[in-house]
Design a protein around this motif. Structure first.
Motif, short mmCIF file in Angstrom:
data_model
loop_
_atom_site.label_atom_id
_atom_site.label_comp_id
_atom_site.label_asym_id
_atom_site.label_seq_id
_atom_site.Cartn_x
_atom_site.Cartn_y
_atom_site.Cartn_z
N ILE A 199 -8.94 -4.57 -6.19
CA ILE A 199 -7.83 -3.72 -5.93
C ILE A 199 -6.58 -3.50 -6.24
O ILE A 199 -5.43 -4.58 -6.58
N VAL A 200 -5.75 -2.50 -6.54
CA VAL A 200 -4.22 -1.90 -7.18
C VAL A 200 -4.17 -1.21 -5.97
O VAL A 200 -3.94 -0.16 -5.63
N GLY A 201 -2.47 -1.68 -5.75
CA GLY A 201 -2.30 -0.47 -5.07
C GLY A 201 -0.69 -0.23 -5.73
O GLY A 201 -0.11 -0.58 -6.11
N LEU A 202 -1.03 0.91 -5.62
CA LEU A 202 0.64 2.02 -6.11
C LEU A 202 1.30 2.72 -5.04
O LEU A 202 1.07 3.68 -4.44
N ASP A 203 2.38 2.95 -5.52
CA ASP A 203 3.34 3.83 -4.43
C ASP A 203 4.92 4.09 -4.83
O ASP A 203 5.07 2.63 -5.73
N ASN A 204 4.93 4.51 -4.80
CA ASN A 204 7.07 4.85 -5.46
C ASN A 204 8.15 4.09 -4.44
O ASN A 204 9.08 4.12 -5.14
N SER A 205 7.59 3.36 -3.06
CA SER A 205 8.76 3.46 -2.40
C SER A 205 8.92 1.79 -2.50
O SER A 205 7.60 0.85 -2.08
N ARG A 206 9.88 1.17 -2.60
CA ARG A 206 9.65 -0.28 -3.16
C ARG A 206 9.78 -1.05 -2.05
O ARG A 206 9.68 -1.88 -1.26
N GLY A 207 10.33 -0.37 -0.40
CA GLY A 207 10.85 -0.83 0.61
C GLY A 207 8.93 -0.84 1.74
O GLY A 207 8.61 -1.64 2.04
N MET A 208 8.44 -0.14 1.06
CA MET A 208 6.62 0.74 2.34
C MET A 208 5.93 -0.77 1.35
O MET A 208 5.45 -1.35 1.93
N GLN A 209 5.99 -0.48 -0.17
CA GLN A 209 5.20 -1.75 -0.75
C GLN A 209 5.22 -2.75 -0.36
O GLN A 209 4.58 -4.11 -0.15
N ALA A 210 6.88 -3.55 0.07
CA ALA A 210 6.88 -4.55 0.56
C ALA A 210 7.15 -5.53 1.08
O ALA A 210 5.46 -6.29 1.78
N VAL A 211 6.38 -4.62 2.43
CA VAL A 211 5.23 -4.82 3.12
C VAL A 211 4.37 -4.68 3.07
O VAL A 211 3.48 -5.65 4.03
N ALA A 212 3.88 -4.22 2.91
CA ALA A 212 2.11 -3.88 2.45
C ALA A 212 2.08 -4.93 1.81
O ALA A 212 0.59 -5.81 1.81
N MET A 213 2.82 -5.98 1.08
CA MET A 213 2.53 -7.25 -0.01
C MET A 213 2.49 -8.08 1.17
O MET A 213 1.55 -9.57 1.26
N ALA A 214 3.28 -8.31 2.35
CA ALA A 214 3.60 -9.45 3.10
C ALA A 214 2.68 -8.98 4.50
O ALA A 214 1.88 -10.27 4.57
N ARG A 215 2.30 -7.74 4.45
CA ARG A 215 0.93 -7.89 5.14
C ARG A 215 -0.68 -8.30 4.81
O ARG A 215 -1.36 -8.75 5.54
N CYS A 216 -0.68 -7.83 3.08
CA CYS A 216 -1.93 -7.60 2.61
C CYS A 216 -1.98 -9.52 2.69
O CYS A 216 -3.10 -10.50 2.63
N LYS A 217 -1.18 -10.34 2.72
CA LYS A 217 -0.51 -11.89 1.56
C LYS A 217 -1.14 -12.50 3.20
O LYS A 217 -1.79 -13.62 2.96
N GLN A 218 -0.61 -11.85 4.55
CA GLN A 218 -1.37 -12.92 5.43
C GLN A 218 -2.76 -12.79 6.01
O GLN A 218 -3.46 -12.81 6.75
N MET A 219 -2.89 -11.04 5.69
CA MET A 219 -4.59 -11.28 5.92
C MET A 219 -5.78 -11.89 4.81
O MET A 219 -6.45 -12.67 5.29
N LEU A 220 -5.51 -11.96 3.61
CA LEU A 220 -5.87 -12.50 2.88
C LEU A 220 -6.38 -14.53 3.29
O LEU A 220 -7.24 -14.71 2.53
N GLU A 221 -5.25 -14.36 3.87
CA GLU A 221 -5.06 -16.01 4.37
C GLU A 221 -6.09 -16.73 5.34
O GLU A 221 -6.35 -17.54 5.89
N THR A 222 -6.44 -15.09 6.39
CA THR A 222 -7.61 -15.42 6.56
C THR A 222 -8.92 -15.35 6.82
O THR A 222 -9.50 -15.58 7.00
N LEU A 223 -8.96 -14.52 5.26
CA LEU A 223 -10.68 -13.94 4.62
C LEU A 223 -11.44 -15.16 4.00
O LEU A 223 -10.22 -15.63 3.19
N ASP A 224 -12.45 -15.27 4.23
CA ASP A 224 -13.08 -15.54 3.94
C ASP A 224 -13.30 -15.48 2.21
O ASP A 224 -13.10 -14.52 2.31
#
Length: 258
Positions: free
Chosen positions: A86-111
């Motif tokens: 997966i590659v996430g592309l966005d023009n907003s660094r503010g939105m993308q910072a939130v995405a990175m944090a949310r995805c990191k948290q989810m990956l820690e819970t997934l097998d």
């Protein structure tokens, strides 16, 4: 294609229109909690209908680009697909910072065996002609772009998708239905200032979207599916959806690059 306008006045004050990147940077802290029912409906449609249609058509270790990934609302759904890149592309660094944090948290819970193989993010503005698609996103098997094209001229959007996708690559696209776009558009109330903020927005018709896609060599393989708000949706979508009952608010489709 017209920019929506006066229907978004709040408490007698006209909305403040800002460049899209600036508006979404400001929106990022509250984007996932401000009760936007269209986002909620889109997530339901993507999860229950569109991804089940798309995933059987993907090759092994497919490269998928979430184009306009925002805060990762759809990226989180893609993370549940085993062995994709997966590659996430966005023009907003503010939105993308939130995405990175949310995805990191989810990956820690997934097998690991039941999750995406790799995840990366990059900043890219489709409207910036001086910068090409990031290398990490090129030659993709699929592009998923949800509630994004509202903010982009159609020729720019499909040109970007064409440059990202390999031949026969798939595009999953959703957007606000023009019936809703004629009365409203994306935007939010800033919790600090109380101002209603709107980014640039285009009320693309379904027909114009399909026709422009054809000009860029895309054929429709599913849809366009159109969705109104129903009474039994309200418990899931919240009170802000009530005024839209019986009205078309969403459309989605899947396309293939020739």
């Amino acid at each position: 294609m017209e920019i929506a306008a006066d229907a978004c006045k709040v408490a007698g004050k006209p909305p403040i229109y800002k460049p899209t990147v600036e508006a979404y940077d400001q929106w990022a802290p509250v984007y996932d909690t401000d009760g936007n029912f269209l986002q909620a409906l889109d997530s339901i449609m993507v999860r229950q209908m569109l991804l089940p249609l798309l995933t059987p058509l993907l090759p092994a270790r497919a490269r998928m680009v979430d184009l306009g990934c925002g805060t990762g609302r759809t990226t989180l759904e893609l993370l549940r697909l085993p062995d994709v890149r997966i590659v996430g592309l966005d023009n907003s660094r503010g939105m993308q910072a939130v995405a990175m944090a949310r995805c990191k948290q989810m990956l820690e819970t997934l097998d690991k065996e039941a999750a995406a193989a790799t995840l990366s993010f990059d900043t890219w503005d489709m409207l910036d002609e001086a910068h090409d698609v990031p290398e990490v996103a090129k030659n993709a098997d699929a592009v998923v772009s949800t509630l994004v094209v509202e903010h982009i001229p159609l020729d720019v959007f499909f040109g970007a998708c064409s440059r990202i996708l390999k031949r026969a690559g798939l595009l999953l696209l959703t957007n606000m239905h023009p019936d809703m776009g004629a009365e409203s558009q994306a935007g939010f109330t800033d919790p600090v200032s109380g101002e209603k903020v709107r980014p640039v927005s285009y009320a693309h018709t379904v027909e114009a979207t399909v026709e422009e896609a054809k000009r860029w060599g895309f054929e429709t393989v599913w849809g366009p599916e159109k969705r109104d708000v129903r009474e039994d949706d309200l418990i899931k979508l919240g009170g802000r959806a009530k005024k839209w009952v019986g009205k078309k608010v969403w459309f989605g489709m899947m396309m293939k690059k020739a």
